[in-house]
Scaffold this motif. Structure first.
Motif, PDB file in Angstrom:
ATOM      1  N   GLY A  99       6.566  -6.252  -3.980  1.00  0.00           N
ATOM      2  CA  GLY A  99       6.584  -5.373  -3.007  1.00  0.00           C
ATOM      3  C   GLY A  99       6.543  -6.040  -1.744  1.00  0.00           C
ATOM      4  O   GLY A  99       6.053  -5.374  -0.503  1.00  0.00           O
ATOM      5  N   GLY A 100       6.621  -7.142  -1.460  1.00  0.00           N
ATOM      6  CA  GLY A 100       6.510  -7.855  -0.188  1.00  0.00           C
ATOM      7  C   GLY A 100       5.113  -8.328   0.307  1.00  0.00           C
ATOM      8  O   GLY A 100       4.346  -8.182  -0.497  1.00  0.00           O
ATOM      9  N   VAL A 101       5.072  -8.537   1.573  1.00  0.00           N
ATOM     10  CA  VAL A 101       3.914  -8.978   2.212  1.00  0.00           C
ATOM     11  C   VAL A 101       3.652  -8.308   3.499  1.00  0.00           C
ATOM     12  O   VAL A 101       4.520  -8.099   4.281  1.00  0.00           O
ATOM     13  CB  VAL A 101       3.702 -10.698   2.253  1.00  0.00           C
ATOM     14  CG1 VAL A 101       2.505 -11.009   2.826  1.00  0.00           C
ATOM     15  CG2 VAL A 101       4.014 -11.439   1.115  1.00  0.00           C
ATOM     16  N   TYR A 102       2.504  -7.802   3.810  1.00  0.00           N
ATOM     17  CA  TYR A 102       2.001  -6.949   5.046  1.00  0.00           C
ATOM     18  C   TYR A 102       0.903  -7.771   5.449  1.00  0.00           C
ATOM     19  O   TYR A 102       0.088  -8.668   4.918  1.00  0.00           O
ATOM     20  CB  TYR A 102       1.753  -5.641   4.626  1.00  0.00           C
ATOM     21  CG  TYR A 102       2.809  -4.915   4.272  1.00  0.00           C
ATOM     22  CD1 TYR A 102       3.614  -4.269   5.234  1.00  0.00           C
ATOM     23  CD2 TYR A 102       3.422  -4.923   2.887  1.00  0.00           C
ATOM     24  CE1 TYR A 102       4.467  -3.481   5.048  1.00  0.00           C
ATOM     25  CE2 TYR A 102       4.631  -4.080   2.618  1.00  0.00           C
ATOM     26  CZ  TYR A 102       5.193  -3.253   3.740  1.00  0.00           C
ATOM     27  OH  TYR A 102       6.318  -2.688   3.222  1.00  0.00           O
ATOM     28  N   GLY A 103       0.747  -7.656   6.847  1.00  0.00           N
ATOM     29  CA  GLY A 103      -0.347  -8.259   7.584  1.00  0.00           C
ATOM     30  C   GLY A 103      -1.199  -7.229   8.275  1.00  0.00           C
ATOM     31  O   GLY A 103      -0.722  -6.231   8.806  1.00  0.00           O
ATOM     32  N   VAL A 104      -2.545  -7.337   8.146  1.00  0.00           N
ATOM     33  CA  VAL A 104      -3.372  -6.448   8.892  1.00  0.00           C
ATOM     34  C   VAL A 104      -4.000  -7.433  10.017  1.00  0.00           C
ATOM     35  O   VAL A 104      -4.358  -8.406   9.863  1.00  0.00           O
ATOM     36  CB  VAL A 104      -4.744  -6.175   8.048  1.00  0.00           C
ATOM     37  CG1 VAL A 104      -5.804  -5.496   8.750  1.00  0.00           C
ATOM     38  CG2 VAL A 104      -4.200  -4.976   7.048  1.00  0.00           C
ATOM     39  N   VAL A 105      -3.560  -6.767  11.194  1.00  0.00           N
ATOM     40  CA  VAL A 105      -3.780  -7.735  12.597  1.00  0.00           C
ATOM     41  C   VAL A 105      -5.245  -7.377  12.723  1.00  0.00           C
ATOM     42  O   VAL A 105      -5.783  -6.334  13.277  1.00  0.00           O
ATOM     43  CB  VAL A 105      -2.882  -7.233  13.720  1.00  0.00           C
ATOM     44  CG1 VAL A 105      -3.299  -8.219  14.888  1.00  0.00           C
ATOM     45  CG2 VAL A 105      -1.392  -7.441  13.326  1.00  0.00           C
TER      46      VAL A 105
ATOM     47  N   ILE B 229      -7.812  -4.007   1.629  1.00  0.00           N
ATOM     48  CA  ILE B 229      -7.717  -3.331   0.403  1.00  0.00           C
ATOM     49  C   ILE B 229      -7.296  -2.061   0.320  1.00  0.00           C
ATOM     50  O   ILE B 229      -6.422  -1.651  -0.708  1.00  0.00           O
ATOM     51  CB  ILE B 229      -9.293  -3.136  -0.439  1.00  0.00           C
ATOM     52  CG1 ILE B 229      -9.654  -4.578  -0.633  1.00  0.00           C
ATOM     53  CG2 ILE B 229      -9.102  -2.485  -1.722  1.00  0.00           C
ATOM     54  CD1 ILE B 229     -11.391  -4.674  -0.785  1.00  0.00           C
ATOM     55  N   GLU B 230      -7.486  -1.211   1.272  1.00  0.00           N
ATOM     56  CA  GLU B 230      -6.754  -0.001   1.556  1.00  0.00           C
ATOM     57  C   GLU B 230      -5.079   0.002   1.755  1.00  0.00           C
ATOM     58  O   GLU B 230      -4.531   0.651   1.062  1.00  0.00           O
ATOM     59  CB  GLU B 230      -7.298   0.736   2.735  1.00  0.00           C
ATOM     60  CG  GLU B 230      -7.128   2.280   3.078  1.00  0.00           C
ATOM     61  CD  GLU B 230      -7.970   2.433   4.233  1.00  0.00           C
ATOM     62  OE1 GLU B 230      -8.933   2.924   4.284  1.00  0.00           O
ATOM     63  OE2 GLU B 230      -7.388   2.182   5.300  1.00  0.00           O
ATOM     64  N   VAL B 231      -4.782  -0.894   2.656  1.00  0.00           N
ATOM     65  CA  VAL B 231      -3.414  -1.081   2.718  1.00  0.00           C
ATOM     66  C   VAL B 231      -2.725  -1.722   1.496  1.00  0.00           C
ATOM     67  O   VAL B 231      -1.527  -1.378   1.252  1.00  0.00           O
ATOM     68  CB  VAL B 231      -3.286  -2.146   3.789  1.00  0.00           C
ATOM     69  CG1 VAL B 231      -1.705  -2.548   4.018  1.00  0.00           C
ATOM     70  CG2 VAL B 231      -3.668  -1.689   5.387  1.00  0.00           C
ATOM     71  N   GLN B 232      -3.376  -2.576   0.754  1.00  0.00           N
ATOM     72  CA  GLN B 232      -2.897  -3.052  -0.439  1.00  0.00           C
ATOM     73  C   GLN B 232      -2.674  -1.895  -1.420  1.00  0.00           C
ATOM     74  O   GLN B 232      -1.511  -1.648  -2.160  1.00  0.00           O
ATOM     75  CB  GLN B 232      -3.723  -4.012  -0.948  1.00  0.00           C
ATOM     76  CG  GLN B 232      -3.169  -4.905  -2.297  1.00  0.00           C
ATOM     77  CD  GLN B 232      -2.751  -4.332  -3.519  1.00  0.00           C
ATOM     78  OE1 GLN B 232      -3.809  -3.281  -4.208  1.00  0.00           O
ATOM     79  NE2 GLN B 232      -1.964  -4.626  -4.111  1.00  0.00           N
ATOM     80  N   ALA B 233      -3.435  -0.978  -1.622  1.00  0.00           N
ATOM     81  CA  ALA B 233      -3.498   0.283  -2.488  1.00  0.00           C
ATOM     82  C   ALA B 233      -2.331   1.208  -1.941  1.00  0.00           C
ATOM     83  O   ALA B 233      -1.636   1.393  -2.806  1.00  0.00           O
ATOM     84  CB  ALA B 233      -4.853   0.918  -2.602  1.00  0.00           C
ATOM     85  N   GLU B 234      -2.171   1.418  -0.661  1.00  0.00           N
ATOM     86  CA  GLU B 234      -1.069   2.211  -0.159  1.00  0.00           C
ATOM     87  C   GLU B 234      -0.034   1.717  -0.562  1.00  0.00           C
ATOM     88  O   GLU B 234       1.034   2.545  -0.690  1.00  0.00           O
ATOM     89  CB  GLU B 234      -1.355   2.206   1.458  1.00  0.00           C
ATOM     90  CG  GLU B 234      -2.702   3.477   1.868  1.00  0.00           C
ATOM     91  CD  GLU B 234      -2.681   3.232   3.154  1.00  0.00           C
ATOM     92  OE1 GLU B 234      -3.720   3.777   3.864  1.00  0.00           O
ATOM     93  OE2 GLU B 234      -2.281   2.716   4.222  1.00  0.00           O
ATOM     94  N   ARG B 235       0.566   0.313  -0.122  1.00  0.00           N
ATOM     95  CA  ARG B 235       1.695  -0.103   0.143  1.00  0.00           C
ATOM     96  C   ARG B 235       2.139  -0.835  -1.237  1.00  0.00           C
ATOM     97  O   ARG B 235       3.267  -1.500  -1.602  1.00  0.00           O
ATOM     98  CB  ARG B 235       1.870  -1.000   1.000  1.00  0.00           C
ATOM     99  CG  ARG B 235       1.706  -0.045   2.346  1.00  0.00           C
ATOM    100  CD  ARG B 235       2.049  -1.178   3.659  1.00  0.00           C
ATOM    101  NE  ARG B 235       1.564  -0.341   4.708  1.00  0.00           N
ATOM    102  CZ  ARG B 235       2.557   0.119   5.698  1.00  0.00           C
ATOM    103  NH1 ARG B 235       3.836   0.022   5.371  1.00  0.00           N
ATOM    104  NH2 ARG B 235       2.138   0.749   6.496  1.00  0.00           N
TER     105      ARG B 235
ATOM    106  N   ALA C   4       1.444  -3.736  -2.408  1.00  0.00           N
ATOM    107  CA  ALA C   4       1.929  -5.073  -2.053  1.00  0.00           C
ATOM    108  C   ALA C   4       1.075  -6.183  -1.640  1.00  0.00           C
ATOM    109  O   ALA C   4      -0.079  -5.896  -2.323  1.00  0.00           O
ATOM    110  CB  ALA C   4       2.995  -4.877  -0.661  1.00  0.00           C
ATOM    111  N   ASN C   5       1.271  -7.115  -1.338  1.00  0.00           N
ATOM    112  CA  ASN C   5       0.531  -8.274  -0.660  1.00  0.00           C
ATOM    113  C   ASN C   5       0.016  -8.187   0.436  1.00  0.00           C
ATOM    114  O   ASN C   5       0.808  -8.093   1.340  1.00  0.00           O
ATOM    115  CB  ASN C   5       0.986  -9.677  -1.099  1.00  0.00           C
ATOM    116  CG  ASN C   5       1.523  -9.740  -2.687  1.00  0.00           C
ATOM    117  OD1 ASN C   5       0.913 -10.121  -3.356  1.00  0.00           O
ATOM    118  ND2 ASN C   5       2.804  -9.478  -2.788  1.00  0.00           N
ATOM    119  N   VAL C   6      -1.152  -8.420   0.779  1.00  0.00           N
ATOM    120  CA  VAL C   6      -1.800  -8.219   2.537  1.00  0.00           C
ATOM    121  C   VAL C   6      -2.382  -9.455   2.704  1.00  0.00           C
ATOM    122  O   VAL C   6      -3.140 -10.071   1.997  1.00  0.00           O
ATOM    123  CB  VAL C   6      -2.556  -7.052   2.445  1.00  0.00           C
ATOM    124  CG1 VAL C   6      -3.104  -6.803   3.730  1.00  0.00           C
ATOM    125  CG2 VAL C   6      -2.082  -5.604   1.816  1.00  0.00           C
TER     126      VAL C   6
END
Ligand code: UTP
Length: 297
Positions: A247-253, A147-153, A155-157
């Protein structure tokens, strides 16, 4: 500014064929993991991350799910009469956990199709998707970081897990580039269930997503893919290929403990792993388990 996420969508309308005949008359999400149905762990995880508005996508046999998160007057009255407050608390806990809504999927045409059924409820805001048969150990952090990464970027996570290449064909697999954050990667491509030996990496998508609402428009246009089903991975691939859409797609490992309770072997492992650490059961289970294993060897 990205808006604060409050809604969790939990697809639980799959047929659960890997678990037949247990899932003939009951959703696999209701299978008990120690003494709670798998889906209760998932709802608890959503609530712990601040998502108290839960929409479940249900299929046939949905009544067991609905009853679990609703009052059961007769049971409550009996426990009250007996003065069994401990069990009464357990019963009430699942009722009061979250504000749970339901929508039917109709035909189980795939995970992408199930998520699309959430469109009306979610509206025009980012939201989380948690698969109802996928348990993330409550001691490990994942959803709140996503949720944090989604807000920062903005984008989709998605959540990614390193898997053995031998099992990559069971997952959606990501092609990734590094970012400044150690645990975050930028996803440049996704493929659902790649043929053996063709997986572009060993990073598999597991059942947690934090998505922007633009995914719904993409899902509307996504044709059936692998297995003739509308695949969420295919819609995410479209978002990864064109950053201008959302905004693209990011992955949290994720490096913690995850249990796929829709798989029989993982289900058994989940029960053992969670029970050995339980205060009320571990003490009895651990010595028995050691003895059992030593005799097996
Ligand atoms: P799975 O592929 O694990 O579910 O979907 P399945 O099809 O029920 O499993 P098997 O292979 O037949 O045993 C992952 C999640 O997506 C949901 C499932 O309920 C599960 O939580 N799902 C899948 C839907 O809600 N609708 C669908 O059409 C498909």
């Amino acid at each position: 500014m990205a808006s604060r996420i409050t809604k969790a969508v939990i697809p639980a309308a799959g047929l659960g064929t890997r678990f037949l005949p247990a899932t003939k008359a009951m959703p696999k999400e209701m299978l008990p993991v120690v003494d709670k149905p798998a889906i209760q762990y998932v709802v608890e995880e959503a609530v712990a991350a601040g998502l108290t508005d839960v929409l479940m996508i249900t299929g046939r046999n949905k009544s067991a799910l609905e009853n679990h998160f609703d009052r059961v007057g007769e049971l409550e009255a009996t426990l009250e009469r007996k003065g069994d407050t401990e069990r009464l608390q357990k019963v009430n806990y699942s009722t009061d956990l979250a504000d749970v809504h339901y929508v039917r999927q109709g035909d189980p045409k795939g995970l992408g199709h199930a998520v699309l059924r959430a469109r009306m409820h979610v509206g025009n805001e980012p939201f989380a998707v948690l698969l109802g048969d996928d348990i993330i150990d409550a001691r490990d952090i994942l959803l709140s970081r996503m949720i944090e990464v989604q807000a920062e970027r903005n984008a989709n996570v998605v959540a990614l897990l390193e898997v053995d290449p031998a099992v990559a064909q069971m997952y959606g697999i990501a092609t990734v580039e590094r970012t400044d954050d150690d645990d975050v990667v930028c996803i440049t491509g996704l493929v659902e269930k790649p043929a053996p030996g063709t997986a572009p990496s060993n990073l598999a998508i597991i059942g947690r997503y934090v998505l922007r609402p633009e995914i719904f428009d993409v899902l509307e246009e996504t044709p059936p893919g692998k297995g003739g089903e509308i695949q969420l991975t295919d819609a995410l691939q479209a978002l990864a290929a064109d950053e201008s859409i959302a905004g693209g797609v990011y992955g949290v490992v994720f490096r913690g403990r995850r249990y796929d309770t829709g798989d029989r072997l993982d289900y058994i492992k989940a029960i053992v792993q969670l029970a050995v650490d339980r205060e009320d059961l571990g003490e009895g289970l651990r010595p028995w388990l050691r003895d059992f294993v030593s005799k097996m060897e």
